[in-house]
Design an enzyme around this catalytic site. Structure first.
Site, short mmCIF file in Angstrom:
data_model
loop_
_atom_site.label_atom_id
_atom_site.label_comp_id
_atom_site.label_asym_id
_atom_site.label_seq_id
_atom_site.Cartn_x
_atom_site.Cartn_y
_atom_site.Cartn_z
CE LYS A 28 72.60 69.54 8.09
NZ LYS A 28 73.61 69.44 9.17
NE ARG A 29 72.70 76.91 -0.45
CZ ARG A 29 72.07 77.54 -1.42
NH1 ARG A 29 71.26 78.54 -1.11
NH2 ARG A 29 72.21 77.19 -2.68
#
Length: 484
Positions: free
Chosen positions: A261-262
């Protein structure tokens, strides 16, 4: 075989395996992410290439994490990518009677057995093994063997069901991506296939599903490699045909770390929200770990015709956001203006902006599509033609100088009567800068700021003609009034 025939009494007809049958089997514990989308794409393309069947199966046995919203997110992602499935979606939770039927069959045949080891006993066993420097594993204390006396069944313990894994020999398969892979059976303990409350476990459900659905090629991520020898052994114990396996390597982010997700947009639908074309995303996903010579850009039809498993690299693929933006820009530039306008229109309307017939949205996107990378950026560029633009005062002051104001005024006077076409407007601009002894930017820059509120814009004559004459004159008058 029709989808409706896959149920409690799967026939396992020979005809089911005469053609290619692939499947995509996500767990509905979140959105459809890029890695899952690539797996789905490759499975779909393989079936299409060989005139086979592509099946969607929802593995929803994780009751704590599976949600209806996650199921819908998967279906939405598949729909947006247009990865149409021929059978399904099938839901594992609706197949529980079938799993229990097979477990009972295995218990009867002696390929599975009840294990009454309590969780506390298992914890103590593993702790003792770790203390001795051994790999933690079930020790087979309830495994029935010839001449072996089993412990007395303890009171108050509901048993699990374990698969009686072979204790000698090796499990081997020729992976269609990674080549020959081998596991020693001595390294595999007896897998739990049904929990104490009766629910079957993941590895067992997958085996029964692949068997019942006649899957011929299992294309999935390489995080499943360690599951494969266990699944092969269960399939053999059932007398089922073992499918071919192809394990795809992971996808890394821009920084070389595992995609997460980052790294930004990871959900497939997030790419839609950010303005990427489905065609560009498909093309980009296809090139993540697969190649067809030096071909970078190709249609979905070409991809299906070319796709094979021989040209999938066994090493990790790296996701590059800038490369995706480049590809999206390329697809936008190649797209028909009317089609591109139809893709952009909902995004402009979603911002509460009313789009009129004049100026033409197709003409606007035609002018701007080479300058932007996403549909959202194109929508932002088009907004200025349908909203009241108020240029930043500092930007306007920088461009409307004592030298340029007379030229802008003269331009406004002249275009009030010229033919409203690019050639006439271009001639007017050249006439004005010649009469005022100016370089082109001295007139072009103020006009760009007045009309768009931005210093960077396309060729000024092509820009001006997109507006109506009345809009151009009104915006010039509004900006000049602030300087008088």
């Amino acid at each position: 075989m029709r989808a409706s025939e896959i149920g409690l009494n799967a026939p396992h007809l020979e005809s089911i395996t005469m053609t290619v049958r692939t499947r995509f089997a996500p767990s509905p514990t979140g959105y459809l992410h890029i890695g899952g989308a690539r797996t789905a794409l490759f499975s779909w393309a393989y079936a299409r290439k060989h005139g086979g069947t592509f099946i969607l199966r929802i593995e929803d046995t994780d009751l704590e994490r599976s949600t209806p919203e996650a199921v819908q997110a998967i279906l939405d992602g598949m729909n947006w990518l247009e990865l149409n499935y021929d059978e399904g979606p099938f839901y594992q939770m609706q197949r529980m009677p079938r799993y229990k039927e097979v477990i009972q069959q295995m218990l009867t045949e002696g390929t599975a057995y009840y294990c009454y080891t309590s969780p506390a006993e298992l914890d103590a066993l593993r702790e003792a093994q770790r203390a001795r420097g051994e790999k933690p594993r079930y020790d087979g204390r309830w495994r029935p063997e010839v001449g072996k006396t089993l412990p007395a069944i303890p009171a108050g313990i509901t048993p699990v069901v374990r698969f009686k894994n072979p204790t000698d020999g090796v499990v081997t398969w020729k992976d269609m991506v990674k080549g020959d892979i081998e596991f020693s059976n001595a390294e595999l303990d007896d897998l739990i296939i049904a929990r104490s409350e009766g629910t079957p476990t993941y590895n067992f459900c997958v085996v029964v599903d692949d068997w019942d659905m006649g899957i011929t090629q299992v294309i999935r991520g390489d995080d499943h490699v360690n599951n494969t020898p266990r699944q092969i052994n269960i399939l053999k114990a059932l007398g089922a045909t073992v499918p071919n396996y192809a394990h795809l390597s992971m996808i890394l982010g821009d920084d070389g770390a595992k995609l997460s997700k980052r790294h930004g947009a990871v959900s497939v639908m997030q790419y839609d929200e950010e303005g990427y074309l489905r065609e560009a995303v498909i093309n980009y996903l296809a090139r993540l770990g697969w190649s067809h010579g030096d071909d970078e850009v190709f249609t979905v039809e070409q991809f299906c015709a070319w796709f094979d498993l021989d040209h999938i690299t066994p090493s990790a693929a790296q996701f590059n956001t800038e490369k995706l933006r480049w590809m999206n820009n390329l697809y936008m530039k190649q797209m028909d203006n009317d089609e591109l306008a139809a893709r952009v229109l909902p995004r402009i309307k979603a911002r509460g902006i009313k789009v009129s017939d004049t100026p033409s949205l197709a003409a606007i996107v035609g002018l701007y599509k080479e300058r932007v990378s996403t549909l959202n950026e194109l929508a932002t560029a088009a907004e200025i033609f349908y909203t009241d633009v108020t240029p930043d005062s500092a930007l306007l002051d920088a461009q409307l100088t004592a030298e340029s104001i007379p030229a802008v005024q003269d331009f406004a006077t002249k275009i009030a009567t010229v033919a409203w076409e690019t050639s006439a407007i271009s001639a007017t601009i050249k006439e004005v800068i010649t009469q005022h002894n100016l370089k082109m930017p001295k007139l072009a820059m103020p006009l760009r700021v007045i009309l768009t509120g931005q210093a960077q814009a396309p060729s000024v004559d092509a820009l001006v003609v997109l507006f109506t004459r009345e809009m151009v004159l009104a915006r010039i008058e509004k900006s000049l009034s602030k300087k008088t």
